[in-house]
Motif scaffolding. Structure first.
Motif, PDB file in Angstrom:
ATOM      1  N   THR A 135       0.818  -1.213   0.000  1.00 14.80           N
ATOM      2  CA  THR A 135       0.000   0.000   0.000  1.00 14.80           C
ATOM      3  C   THR A 135       0.852   1.263   0.000  1.00 14.80           C
ATOM      4  OG1 THR A 135      -1.715  -1.187   1.227  1.00 14.80           O
ATOM      5  CG2 THR A 135      -1.840   1.204   1.236  1.00 14.80           C
ATOM      6  N   PRO A 140       3.053   1.036  -3.993  1.00  9.88           N
ATOM      7  CA  PRO A 140       2.358   0.019  -4.789  1.00  9.88           C
ATOM      8  C   PRO A 140       3.031  -0.339  -6.108  1.00  9.88           C
ATOM      9  CG  PRO A 140       1.180   2.109  -4.853  1.00  9.88           C
ATOM     10  CD  PRO A 140       2.234   2.254  -3.809  1.00  9.88           C
ATOM     11  N   SER A 188     -10.125  -7.499  -0.643  1.00 11.63           N
ATOM     12  CA  SER A 188      -9.419  -6.250  -0.891  1.00 11.63           C
ATOM     13  C   SER A 188      -9.748  -5.727  -2.288  1.00 11.63           C
ATOM     14  CB  SER A 188      -7.908  -6.444  -0.755  1.00 11.63           C
ATOM     15  OG  SER A 188      -7.558  -6.750   0.576  1.00 11.63           O
ATOM     16  N   ASN A 212      -3.576  -4.509  -2.917  1.00 10.26           N
ATOM     17  CA  ASN A 212      -2.501  -3.979  -2.075  1.00 10.26           C
ATOM     18  C   ASN A 212      -2.792  -4.242  -0.608  1.00 10.26           C
ATOM     19  OD1 ASN A 212      -0.900  -2.851  -4.175  1.00 10.26           O
ATOM     20  ND2 ASN A 212      -2.236  -1.051  -4.259  1.00 10.26           N
TER      21      ASN A 212
END
Length: 306
Positions: free
Chosen positions: A210, A213, A243, A252
């Motif tokens: 995150t 990325p 996700s 991510n």
């Protein structure tokens, strides 16, 4: 979707203590040999690569040495690539895909990169085909200081011992049907929480970081793998395993916050691969090939940026 389950160990809603963990451990049986299936393949590479032992699991130090493979002609001016496999020991193609890459591709790419490979981070888990280690600890949630998992601590020590910082890290994993039939129900039971049935995507995907990325890097991996096997589609919520899908086949995670293996370095480029070996569309060999293709896609992208 199920939110009710009956796991055979423990009392529903109560986290496990040492008694329940011992009961769980007593159900583990050896199903395959780390020495015969992994160590022999590593030692067979010793004339072409530098093989070293970076530790051993206290469960049985002779049976479970922790081994790594490095390319020869190590040069601190080259960027260093770390490949890890078998952090979850039951995820077979992570182990054998890493070894296949070393055998077939690593020498070629060593022209431009230092490559260090830890092909089976969790050899006990490999033998009993389980996600956890004997203390019911998930190594892939344990990459942080004073780790409770020997497997994770060993790999962190290996990375700390390297002569150069890690520039890129590929962590090879699988998502299997047993994640839902066994491992997530066991996790819910261990932690005393409700089990909510999840969704197993049919196909390959990657997990980026995150915080960094690197979408073009992830895309290069996906594009390389699609020549070998199919890419996982999103579910009806445009998600993969809960996700959000940020591009085809890519989600991510906050890797350092979650203690994931992919977060153990400060590498600029990191990716966790996820192969689906239970698909009717793939063979075991194709799963290994997909892991190799992922690494190759990553390396070709990095070469193009030089």
């Amino acid at each position: 979707m199920k939110d009710e389950y009956s796991y055979p160990i423990g009392i529903k809603g109560q986290p496990w203590g040492e008694q329940e963990k011992a009961a769980w451990l007593s159900t583990m049986t050896v199903k395959r040999s780390y020495q015969e299936e992994v160590v022999t393949k590593i030692t067979a590479l010793s004339e072409r690569f530098d093989i070293s032992q970076y530790g051993a699991l206290s469960y049985d130090t002779e049976r479970f040495p922790l081994l790594c493979i490095k390319t020869k002609q190590w040069d601190d001016t080259k960027p260093t690539l770390l490949i890890s496999g078998g952090v979850h020991g039951y995820e077979t193609s992570g182990v054998h895909g890493a070894l296949q890459f070393v055998d077939t591709k690593a020498e070629h790419y060593s022209q431009w990169f230092n490559i260090v490979v830890a092909p089976c981070v969790s050899p006990w888990g490999y033998e009993v085909i389980n996600r956890w280690n004997p203390t019911a600890t998930d190594p892939n949630r344990s990459f942080y200081p004073n780790s409770p998992a020997e497997e994770s601590a060993g790999l962190m020590a290996l990375v700390a011992s390297l002569d150069a910082p890690v520039f890129a890290h590929i962590d090879l994993h699988e998502t299997t049907d047993s994640d839902e039939t066994e491992f997530r129900p066991a996790l819910a039971a261990r932690d005393g929480i409700a089990y909510i049935e999840g969704y197993i995507p049919d196909g390959f995907y990657t997990v980026g970081d995150t915080e960094k990325p690197a979408p073009e890097f992830q895309k290069a991996i996906i594009d390389s793998v699609r020549t070998v096997t199919h890419i996982a589609p999103p579910d009806e919520n445009n998600q993969i395993i809960g996700s959000d899908v940020v591009q085809e086949g890519v989600i991510n995670y906050p890797t350092k916050k979650l203690g994931l293996c992919a977060g153990l370095t400060d590498a600029d480029y990191v990716s966790t691969t996820e192969v689906y070996p239970d698909s009717e569309k793939v063979t075991d060999q194709e799963c290994n090939d997909a892991q190799v293709a992922a690494i190759v896609g990553a390396l070709e992208y990095l070469l193009a940026q030089r």
